[in-house]
Design an enzyme around this catalytic site. Structure first.
Site, PDB file in Angstrom:
ATOM      1  N   GLU A 238       0.802  -1.234   0.000  1.00 46.14           N
ATOM      2  CA  GLU A 238       0.000   0.000   0.000  1.00 46.14           C
ATOM      3  C   GLU A 238       0.835   1.285   0.000  1.00 46.14           C
ATOM      4  O   GLU A 238       0.472   2.263   0.640  1.00 46.14           O
ATOM      5  CB  GLU A 238      -0.960   0.010   1.186  1.00 46.14           C
TER       6      GLU A 238
ATOM      7  N   GLU B  22      -6.571  -7.997  -0.346  1.00 42.75           N
ATOM      8  CA  GLU B  22      -7.196  -7.744   0.954  1.00 42.75           C
ATOM      9  C   GLU B  22      -8.607  -7.247   0.725  1.00 42.75           C
ATOM     10  O   GLU B  22      -8.873  -6.563  -0.266  1.00 42.75           O
ATOM     11  CB  GLU B  22      -6.457  -6.658   1.758  1.00 42.75           C
TER      12      GLU B  22
HETATM   13  C1  GAL Z   1      -4.726  -2.653   5.030  1.00 41.81           C
HETATM   14  C2  GAL Z   1      -3.319  -3.078   5.392  1.00 41.81           C
HETATM   15  C3  GAL Z   1      -3.296  -4.216   6.381  1.00 41.81           C
HETATM   16  C4  GAL Z   1      -4.270  -3.961   7.487  1.00 41.81           C
HETATM   17  C5  GAL Z   1      -5.616  -3.805   6.872  1.00 41.81           C
HETATM   18  C6  GAL Z   1      -6.724  -3.688   7.883  1.00 41.81           C
HETATM   19  O1  GAL Z   1      -4.747  -1.366   4.567  1.00 41.81           O
HETATM   20  O2  GAL Z   1      -2.624  -3.456   4.256  1.00 41.81           O
HETATM   21  O3  GAL Z   1      -2.012  -4.389   6.892  1.00 41.81           O
HETATM   22  O4  GAL Z   1      -3.895  -2.825   8.181  1.00 41.81           O
HETATM   23  O5  GAL Z   1      -5.614  -2.650   6.078  1.00 41.81           O
HETATM   24  O6  GAL Z   1      -7.941  -3.776   7.222  1.00 41.81           O
END
Ligand code: GAL
Length: 733
Positions: free
Chosen positions: A390, A451
């Site tokens: 990110e 994710e």
């Molecule tokens: C994302 C990140 C993860 C975690 C997640 C929580 O932005 O890559 O490490 O923080 O959010 O939803």
């Protein structure tokens, strides 16, 4: 010949920065993997592990060296260390997630005792990835991975890369053997390769290459590349049948064997294409979860058994086919188990949202190189993450990471995990964190969701039922949607297990409750979305997503009742009476292999008064009942349960197993609102790692047993007021 001596045991540790002259009496004996502080599972401050500590180990060499070279190999240390042997610094390493190695030949005594001392700094330094800004996870501290002492001939093998070619047409193997010559002479040596298949008790030789002569120049290194062509009937590595092969690279000087190194690998073709991910030519929809390496109490300092268990939980309990090692290279033991059981992996370099200056970037490139060199033989790994999770676009930096990955491993594609769609696409796969609460239409293909959910809907095991169900349904909706999109290769949810985090993230108690399982690896309802995608031919699954109460939801009742199952139909009974037979909810979930069941009409009125009785749901396949679950209507704590994952541990001072305890209803369902104090104690040659008494909230938790060095029987007892105590025994051997 090479000698590799395990170097995990008989270390001394002090939670202080002490010099070489400090007396051993200031230290305590420890065994690696080691955490610089045992912590509660939540509600602690990261300052508690951010300090400088010292590790010391006294050792003698097994025999005279006779010209051989000695190396100390560290699999990882969090987060920066310097290593000294007999009072002289041999090297320093920064960054907690990649291995490092020092030659100590000129520093060791062959006949006398030696001392290695490690100064380990576990504070967060902004110049070391992943630090520099904020990070949503805790890094912890300690010599938390394995250490080995390696004794080799001056000319030896550094590493071996076994790269299968054309596996679907004319399987062949390209083997790159890195050699090092520390002698004063150039040499013509013979390199032999032997390919073996592991057949349980025996190994059979599948192919070999004899008599490749390699010229090894003096004082340098070289890579010898040898091909094994026209291999006979090779078995493919697949998810259901992950066949592994071993390749031995043997180096001979005349008839004398100088060195031998073995690597395990598999033959498979893994490609991301515009219309999907293909394993051995077959399109497979990827369904996965992210994994942090954090365990309760010990942070990342988990021995092999626990690392392997995580892979097994992902594959067999959660039924996923891919895991992402967010956000760093993870334990070799975890990856090895992924190879053995057929679980795909996306592995990425350390970092989180922040990219530092050119020195920082050089360290990131070094980490990427170390990760790929360490892990490129794993058949489970199908994609390298070459972008700091990110982070913003950076053409120069990310062109360099892509180039490096392709150069070190031409056999795998790259991805780079980003959170904005307009991001510059420099990799082979557009790996995207999709927090839209739906699935966005891809701009670039191949597109992989790396994710979703996570912080959008944190959920605790003791949250109100509505929230726990909605948490599960969010996973179900997104997985369903992506299963219906040909231009999405798969989706890896955030995340498998709750994890410890900094105070600027999570619920304030240093946990992000983003897991489909809690930090103890015990399920929330959301875990059942994944589990229910396991094919019924593997095992029938039926999990009711309900606490079965009259009034936990707003306005009461249980309408609708959600059941996660891979069965063709379910029958619902309230007490002795059948409430109805139901089909999977294909209208809401048209694409999931096994759609959840949505059972309507269970309102307060329907259940009121005498009608509110035990719930029984039966799963049917071919009209036959194959599985059932009952939930008691009385909701009373009926039983304290105590179960160990393993009944045998090795007496090596490091081996550990999880001990799960629950408060359940009459039918074994945990009672999320049972709040109780659990007393745990242990007798025998082991140690309890965890909190006792344990203030149980949510009806389920775990502690660990760590083996001591003496064999014997360990007894663990759990007790709580008003319920019968439980005792289990383990053997330490
Ligand atoms: C994302 C990140 C993860 C975690 C997640 C929580 O932005 O890559 O490490 O923080 O959010 O939803």
């Amino acid at each position: 010949m090479r000698q590799v001596i395990p170097f995990n045991d008989e270390w001394l540790f002090v939670a202080d920065d002490v010099n070489f002259r400090a007396s051993d009496t200031r230290f305590v004996p420890v065994t690696l993997p080691h955490s610089n502080r045992i912590l509660p599972h939540h509600n602690f401050d990261d300052a508690e592990y951010q300090f400088v500590s010292t590790y010391r180990k006294r050792f003698t060499l097994p025999e005279a060296l006779s010209g051989r070279r000695v190396y100390l190999d560290f699999d990882g240390a969090l987060s920066a260390c310097s290593v000294a042997v007999n009072g002289q610094v041999v090297g320093a390493h920064v960054g907690g997630y990649t291995p490092f190695s020092y030659e100590i030949t000129d520093r060791v005594h062959t006949l006398r005792e030696n001392v290695v001392q490690v100064r380990l700094d576990s504070t967060e330094h902004p110049e070391i990835p992943p630090f520099g800004y904020v990070v949503d996870y805790l890094t912890f501290g300690g010599l938390y991975r394995d250490v080995r002492l390696r004794i080799v001939e001056p000319i030896h093998i550094v590493d071996v890369f076994a790269r299968p070619l054309d596996v679907l047409t004319r399987p062949a193997l390209e083997v790159a053997v890195r050699l090092k010559n520390q002698s004063r002479q150039e040499r013509d040596l013979r390199l032999e390769l032997v390919l073996r298949e592991d057949q349980g008790d025996t190994e059979i030789v599948v192919a070999s290459s004899r008599y490749s002569t390699v010229y090894v120049p003096r004082g340098g290194g070289l890579v010898a590349t040898v091909h094994l062509d026209d291999l006979p009937a090779i078995k493919l590595w697949s998810l259901d049948d992950p066949v592994l092969y071993a390749l031995d690279a043997e180096l001979y000087d005349g008839d004398a064997l100088v060195d031998r190194q073995r690597v395990d690998f598999g033959f498979r073709e893994a490609v991301f294409r515009d219309d999907g991910f293909y394993l051995n030519g077959e399109r497979i929809k990827l369904i996965g979860l992210n994994r942090h390496q954090t365990y309760p109490y010990i942070g990342p300092a988990a021995p092999a058994r626990l690392q392997r268990k995580d892979a097994e939980i992902l594959k067999y309990e959660l039924g996923v086919n891919i895991a992402r090692t967010s956000h760093y290279p993870q334990s070799p033991h975890f990856l090895k188990r992924c190879d053995e059981i057929g679980l795909l992996v996306l592995e990425e370099l350390p970092g989180w949202q922040f990219v530092g200056d050119s020195d920082w970037q050089a360290l990131a490139l070094r980490d990427l190189e170390a990760m790929i060199l360490r892990d490129r033989n794993h058949p489970s790994i199908v994609l390298w993450g070459v972008r700091i999770n990110e982070s913003a676009d950076d053409e120069g930096f990310y062109s360099a990471t892509n180039r490096l990955a392709h150069q070190l491993d031409p056999s795998r594609q790259t991805g780079g995990i980003r959170n904005f769609l307009e991001s510059q696409f420099l990799e082979d796969v557009f790996t995207y964190n999709d927090f839209s609460n739906t699935v966005v239409e891809p701009i670039h293909t191949p597109h992989l969701i790396t994710e979703f959910n996570g912080h959008m809907f944190p959920t605790k095991t003791w949250d109100n039922e509505d929230r726990q169900i909605e948490h599960a349904l969010r996973h179900a909706r997104i997985q369903d949607k992506q299963f219906g999109m040909l231009n999405v290769t798969g989706a890896i949810g955030w995340c498998a297990f709750d994890y410890n985090t900094h105070r600027v993230f999570g619920s304030g108690d240093r946990i992000c409750y983003h897991g489909v399982m809690d930090i103890f690896r015990l399920p929330k309802f959301a875990a059942y979305v994944y589990e229910s995608q396991i094919p019924p031919s593997v095992r029938p699954v039926l999990q009711i997503a309900s606490l079965w109460t009259m009034g936990d939801r707003s306005e009461g009742g249980n309408d609708p009742l959600t059941v996660f199952s891979n069965c063709e139909a379910v029958e619902v009974y309230v007490g002795e009476e059948i409430y109805g037979r139901f089909q999977p909810d294909r209208e809401t979930y048209p694409h999931l292999p096994y759609a959840p069941f949505t059972i309507p009409g269970m309102t307060l009125l329907a259940l009121w008064g005498n009608h509110f009785q035990d719930l029984r749901v039966v799963g049917l396949i071919n009209e036959q009942p194959v599985i059932e679950q009952k939930i008691a209507a009385d909701g009373l704590p009926y039983m304290l349960t105590l179960d160990a994952d393993d009944d045998r541990l090795a007496a090596d001072g490091a081996d550990m197993t999880r001990i799960v305890f629950k408060i359940t209803d009459r039918f074994g369902n945990r009672l999320p609102y049972a709040i109780a104090v659990i007393d745990l104690d242990l007798d025998g040659p082991g140690e309890l790692i965890g909190e006792t008494p344990f203030p149980l909230v949510g009806g389920q938790a775990a502690i660990y047993v760590r083996a001591g060095h003496t064999p014997g029987q360990v007894t663990v007892r759990a007790s709580t007021p008003r319920l019968e105590s439980k005792v289990i025994t383990l053997r330490i051997r």
